[in-house]
Design a protein around this motif. Structure first.
Motif, PDB file in Angstrom:
ATOM      1  N   GLY A  65       0.786  -1.219   0.000  1.00  0.00           N
ATOM      2  CA  GLY A  65       0.000   0.000   0.000  1.00  0.00           C
ATOM      3  C   GLY A  65       0.822   1.276   0.000  1.00  0.00           C
ATOM      4  N   CYS A  66       0.128   2.374   0.120  1.00  0.00           N
ATOM      5  CA  CYS A  66       0.689   3.728   0.050  1.00  0.00           C
ATOM      6  C   CYS A  66       0.690   4.364   1.443  1.00  0.00           C
ATOM      7  N   PRO A  67       1.810   4.945   1.875  1.00  0.00           N
ATOM      8  CA  PRO A  67       3.054   5.191   1.161  1.00  0.00           C
ATOM      9  C   PRO A  67       3.765   3.903   0.735  1.00  0.00           C
ATOM     10  N   PHE A  68       4.159   3.878  -0.525  1.00  0.00           N
ATOM     11  CA  PHE A  68       4.744   2.694  -1.121  1.00  0.00           C
ATOM     12  C   PHE A  68       6.179   2.480  -0.633  1.00  0.00           C
ATOM     13  N   ASP A  69       6.585   1.231  -0.663  1.00  0.00           N
ATOM     14  CA  ASP A  69       7.956   0.838  -0.313  1.00  0.00           C
ATOM     15  C   ASP A  69       8.314   1.201   1.122  1.00  0.00           C
ATOM     16  N   THR A  70       7.314   1.160   2.019  1.00  0.00           N
ATOM     17  CA  THR A  70       7.580   1.461   3.430  1.00  0.00           C
ATOM     18  C   THR A  70       7.199   0.294   4.333  1.00  0.00           C
ATOM     19  N   GLY A  71       6.999  -0.884   3.759  1.00  0.00           N
ATOM     20  CA  GLY A  71       6.717  -2.062   4.547  1.00  0.00           C
ATOM     21  C   GLY A  71       5.445  -1.948   5.362  1.00  0.00           C
ATOM     22  N   PHE A  72       5.553  -2.315   6.643  1.00  0.00           N
ATOM     23  CA  PHE A  72       4.399  -2.267   7.539  1.00  0.00           C
ATOM     24  C   PHE A  72       4.291  -0.909   8.249  1.00  0.00           C
ATOM     25  N   ASN A  73       5.178   0.020   7.934  1.00  0.00           N
ATOM     26  CA  ASN A  73       5.155   1.334   8.570  1.00  0.00           C
ATOM     27  C   ASN A  73       4.048   2.217   7.977  1.00  0.00           C
ATOM     28  N   ASN A  74       3.779   3.293   8.653  1.00  0.00           N
ATOM     29  CA  ASN A  74       2.849   4.330   8.184  1.00  0.00           C
ATOM     30  C   ASN A  74       1.398   3.879   8.092  1.00  0.00           C
ATOM     31  N   ASP A  75       1.057   2.810   8.772  1.00  0.00           N
ATOM     32  CA  ASP A  75      -0.319   2.324   8.662  1.00  0.00           C
ATOM     33  C   ASP A  75      -1.174   2.972   9.755  1.00  0.00           C
ATOM     34  N   LEU A  76      -1.866   4.026   9.396  1.00  0.00           N
ATOM     35  CA  LEU A  76      -2.709   4.740  10.347  1.00  0.00           C
ATOM     36  C   LEU A  76      -3.917   3.913  10.783  1.00  0.00           C
ATOM     37  N   GLY A  77      -4.333   2.983   9.926  1.00  0.00           N
ATOM     38  CA  GLY A  77      -5.471   2.128  10.218  1.00  0.00           C
ATOM     39  C   GLY A  77      -5.359   0.853   9.417  1.00  0.00           C
ATOM     40  N   ARG A  82      10.942  12.148  -3.088  1.00  0.00           N
ATOM     41  CA  ARG A  82      11.567  12.856  -1.981  1.00  0.00           C
ATOM     42  C   ARG A  82      10.593  13.010  -0.813  1.00  0.00           C
ATOM     43  N   MET A  83      11.150  13.199   0.382  1.00  0.00           N
ATOM     44  CA  MET A  83      10.372  13.318   1.619  1.00  0.00           C
ATOM     45  C   MET A  83       9.665  12.001   1.951  1.00  0.00           C
ATOM     46  N   LYS A  84      10.235  10.901   1.498  1.00  0.00           N
ATOM     47  CA  LYS A  84       9.648   9.579   1.751  1.00  0.00           C
ATOM     48  C   LYS A  84       9.580   9.271   3.250  1.00  0.00           C
ATOM     49  N   ASP A  85      10.431   9.909   4.045  1.00  0.00           N
ATOM     50  CA  ASP A  85      10.450   9.653   5.480  1.00  0.00           C
ATOM     51  C   ASP A  85       9.393  10.446   6.246  1.00  0.00           C
ATOM     52  N   THR A  86       8.587  11.253   5.565  1.00  0.00           N
ATOM     53  CA  THR A  86       7.538  11.998   6.255  1.00  0.00           C
ATOM     54  C   THR A  86       6.576  11.011   6.918  1.00  0.00           C
ATOM     55  N   PRO A  87       6.364  11.121   8.229  1.00  0.00           N
ATOM     56  CA  PRO A  87       5.506  10.139   8.921  1.00  0.00           C
ATOM     57  C   PRO A  87       4.126  10.036   8.292  1.00  0.00           C
ATOM     58  N   PHE A  88       3.688   8.833   8.059  1.00  0.00           N
ATOM     59  CA  PHE A  88       2.343   8.457   7.620  1.00  0.00           C
ATOM     60  C   PHE A  88       2.026   8.801   6.160  1.00  0.00           C
ATOM     61  N   ILE A  89       2.551   9.909   5.633  1.00  0.00           N
ATOM     62  CA  ILE A  89       2.146  10.303   4.278  1.00  0.00           C
ATOM     63  C   ILE A  89       3.253  10.180   3.242  1.00  0.00           C
ATOM     64  N   GLY A  90       4.502  10.018   3.656  1.00  0.00           N
ATOM     65  CA  GLY A  90       5.588   9.784   2.715  1.00  0.00           C
ATOM     66  C   GLY A  90       5.772  10.895   1.698  1.00  0.00           C
ATOM     67  N   SER A  91       6.055  10.496   0.454  1.00  0.00           N
ATOM     68  CA  SER A  91       6.215  11.461  -0.647  1.00  0.00           C
ATOM     69  C   SER A  91       4.830  11.862  -1.126  1.00  0.00           C
ATOM     70  N   ALA A  92       4.171  12.642  -0.323  1.00  0.00           N
ATOM     71  CA  ALA A  92       2.751  12.920  -0.508  1.00  0.00           C
ATOM     72  C   ALA A  92       2.491  13.923  -1.617  1.00  0.00           C
TER      73      ALA A  92
END
Length: 551
Positions: A408-420, A459-469
Motif C-alpha cells: 500500500g501507500c506510502p509505497f515501499d515502506t513495509g508495515f510502517n505508516n499504517d494509520l489504520g 523525496r520526503m519519503k520519510d515523512t511520517p504516515f504520508i511519505g512522498s505525498a
C-alpha cells in the motif's frame, strides 16, 4: 549554485559606485491600450500584479462565462496581488480528533486571511519579467495554474520571482504569468440547469480567457505570444490536461507546450453527476421556490451563497477525492469524459511533461482511517468512487490492491505508516485512480504521437504516515530544485534537457521502453532513471474501469 550570468538586454541591478550597494530601483510601468500600469521592481525582475483580465463575475455576471474587459484606460496600481476567488473551508470528518481539526483550521485561516484573502471580484493575473527587458525581446512565457482541489488557492501563494530570476542565471530568460480563476461552486457549479444554460466549467473558461489575454498583451512586456507553455500542479495540472483535450485539441495558438505535476485527464462524467450539490445550494439559499433557480442564485447575497457553498464536502471530507466541485462534461468545454477524448485523439499535439508524487493518495485518505475491513473498503468504493461499478468489478479491483500493508501507500515502506487497518490500501486506490492512472494512460496513448517526458517524485519519503505525498514536488519546482531548471529549459526549447542538456539526461518517453526520471532523497544520486512500469496491470485496470465508470 550556478553563477549569475548577465545577457543583454538584461539589467540585473543598479549599483551605486560610491556606496557600493544596490539602490532601490524606480517602479516600472507598462502601457496596455490607453492604460498605464505601475508595478514594482526587484533586483532581477519587474512585477506587474493584480491586473484585471475580465469583468468582475458579480451581480448578473455571476455563474456566466467570463467577459473580456474593454480597452484599458487611465492609471493602474499593479504593485500587489489581487484578491483570491472565494475559498472553501477545509474541515475533517467529525470523528477525527477535535484537536487536529482545530490545528488544520488554524493554519487554513491564517492562509485565507494573510495570504489569500478572498473576494468574488477576483479575476486578475500577474506578470514577472526580467529587469531591463526590451519590448522586442520575444521571450518565451510560462503560464502557471495553481492547485487546490478546485476549492482553494490563489496566485499570491506562488511568487514567480524565483523562477524568472533562475531563468536569468541559466541564460534562459522567461516571463512568468499566473492567474486567478473561480473555485468551488462559484467556478464549477454542476447540474442539469447549469448544463442547459451553457455555463459549466467556468473556472476553466476563466483560465482560457487569461491565456487569450497573454496572447494579446504579452508582447508589450517583451514576450512572444506564440511561445507560451501552460504549467500546473494538482488541480492546476488537471486544468492543463483539460486545456489539452478541449476544442478538439486545437490550442488556438494559446500554448505550445504543457507541464503537469500531479494531474492529468481525470475520469469525470456528465454535469448531472453533480446534481445533488446544486440542489443542496438551491435549498440552502431559498432558491427552490424560484421558477429559475440558476437566475435566483445570481441574485442572492454573496454571504448567503458563500455559506451555502461552504457546506459542500471538501477534499478532506470522508469522500476525499470524489470532489463536489471539479470539471465535468458540459457539452461545450468538455464534450466527453477526458479519457474518452484522449482515445478519440482530441489532444493538443504539443510536447508535454507529466509526473506524480509517489504517494499521491496518502494525504487524502487520512479521513478514512476508520475503515477497518475489506467489506468496508468495498462499501466505500461503491458509495463514492465507483457507484456504477458492478460487484465483480470492485472485487477484481481489490485483488489488484490486496489487504497487505507493504503493497500500500506510502509505497515501499513495509508495515510502517499504517494509520489504520485499511489506510494504506485505500490510499493506494485513491492515488492511482485520480493521479497515477491518468498519467500512465495519457503517456501510453500519446507518447508515440508527440514528445513527452515523465517523472516521479520520491523525496520526503520519510515523512511520517504520508511519505512522498501530494504536493511535495512543489519544493522542487518553486524551491531550490532541479525541476525548476527543467521547466525553464522546456519553456525555452520544448525539451527539459535544453539545447545542451543539464545534469542527468531526461529520456523522452518511449511507449515500448518507457522510462521516467525519479527525484529521490540521496546526496550521491538525487536523480535516477527507472523503467516506468510500476503497478502496470493495476493501473491498466484502473484506467479501463474509469473509462466505464467516470466519477
Amino acid at each position: 549554485m550556478v553563477p549569475m550570468v548577465a545577457h543583454p538586454p538584461f539589467d540585473l541591478g543598479i549599483v551605486d559606485a560610491t556606496e557600493q550597494h544596490y539602490t532601490v530601483p524606480s517602479p516600472p510601468s507598462i502601457q496596455l491600450d490607453e492604460g498605464v500600469f505601475t508595478g514594482r521592481a526587484n533586483t532581477k525582475t519587474n512585477q506587474f500584479l493584480g491586473i484585471p483580465f475580465a469583468k468582475p463575475p458579480i451581480g448578473d455576471n455571476r455563474f456566466r462565462q467570463p467577459v473580456p474587459l474593454g480597452p484599458y484606460q487611465g492609471n493602474y496600481d499593479a504593485m500587489k496581488f489581487g484578491m483570491s476567488c472565494p475559498q472553501q473551508p477545509m474541515t475533517l470528518p467529525g470523528w477525527i480528533d477535535d484537536g487536529l481539526t482545530k490545528d488544520i483550521n488554524f493554519v487554513v485561516n491564517i492562509m485565507y486571511e494573510g495570504i489569500t484573502p478572498e473576494s468574488e471580484d477576483c479575476l486578475t493575473l500577474n506578470v514577472w519579467v526580467p529587469t531591463g527587458i526590451k519590448p522586442d525581446a520575444k521571450l518565451p512565457v510560462v503560464i502557471w495554474i495553481f492547485g487546490g482541489g478546485f476549492e482553494i488557492g490563489g496566485t499570491a501563494t506562488y511568487d514567480g520571482d524565483g523562477v524568472v530570476s533562475r531563468s536569468i542565471e541559466l541564460g534562459q530568460p522567461i516571463i512568468f504569468v499566473s492567474m486567478n480563476y473561480r473555485l468551488s461552486a462559484f467556478g464549477f457549479l454542476a447540474g442539469k440547469e447549469v448544463k442547459e444554460a451553457g455555463v459549466g466549467n467556468l473556472g476553466l473558461q476563466d483560465q482560457r480567457l487569461a491565456m487569450r489575454w497573454v496572447k494579446k498583451y504579452i508582447s508589450n512586456f517583451g514576450g512572444d505570444p506564440d511561445k507560451s507553455t501552460i504549467w500546473g500542479e494538482s488541480a492546476g495540472a488537471i486544468s492543463v490536461a483539460m486545456h489539452m483535450v478541449t476544442n478538439g485539441g486545437d490550442t488556438e495558438g494559446l500554448f505550445r507546450g504543457a507541464i503537469m505535476q500531479s494531474g492529468g485527464p481525470i475520469p469525470v462524467g456528465d454535469m448531472t453527476h453533480g446534481q445533488r450539490y446544486y440542489d443542496d445550494i438551491v435549498k440552502a439559499t431559498g432558491c427552490q421556490r424560484s421558477n429559475d433557480t440558476l437566475q435566483c442564485l445570481r441574485s442572492v447575497p454573496y454571504d448567503t451563497l458563500k455559506k451555502a457553498s461552504d457546506q459542500s464536502p471538501n477534499f478532506f471530507a470522508y469522500q476525499a477525492l470524489v470532489l463536489a466541485w471539479l470539471p465535468r462534461v458540459d457539452g461545450i468545454f468538455l464534450k466527453a469524459p477526458p479519457p474518452e477524448l484522449v482515445l478519440q485523439g482530441s489532444v493538443a499535439n504539443v510536447p508535454f511533461i507529466t509526473g506524480n508524487c509517489d504517494d499521491e493518495g496518502s494525504l487524502f485518505s487520512i479521513s478514512t482511517v476508520n475503515i477497518s475491513t475489506t467489506i468496508q473498503v468495498r462499501e466505500y468504493l461503491k458509495l463514492f468512487m465507483m457507484p456504477n461499478a458492478t460487484n465483480d468489478q470492485i472485487d477484481l479491483l481489490l485483488r489488484y490492491y490486496p489487504d497487505y500493508q507493504p503493497a500500500g501507500c506510502p509505497f515501499d515502506t513495509g508495515f510502517n505508516n499504517d494509520l489504520g487497518p485499511q489506510f494504506k490500501r485505500v490510499a493506494a486506490i485513491e492515488g492511482d485512480v485520480v493521479f497515477h492512472g491518468p498519467r500512465r494512460f495519457l503517456l501510453k496513448q500519446r507518447a508515440a504521437k508527440q514528445k513527452a517526458w515523465a517523472f516521479i517524485n520520491k523525496r520526503m519519503k520519510d515523512t511520517p504516515f504520508i511519505g512522498s505525498a501530494h504536493a511535495t514536488d512543489l519544493l522542487n519546482s518553486f524551491g531550490d530544485g532541479e525541476l525548476k531548471d527543467y521547466v525553464i529549459h522546456f519553456t525555452n526549447n520544448l525539451d527539459p534537457n535544453g539545447k545542451t542538456g543539464k545534469g542527468i539526461p531526461w529520456p523522452q518517453y518511449d511507449v515500448k521502453q518507457p522510462q521516467a526520471i525519479v527525484f529521490q532523497d540521496s546526496i550521491l544520486f538525487p536523480i535516477i532513471k527507472i523503467k516506468d512500469d510500476y503497478r502496470s496491470q493495476a493501473l491498466d485496470f484502473v484506467a479501463n474501469l474509469s473509462l466505464l465508470h467516470p466519477i
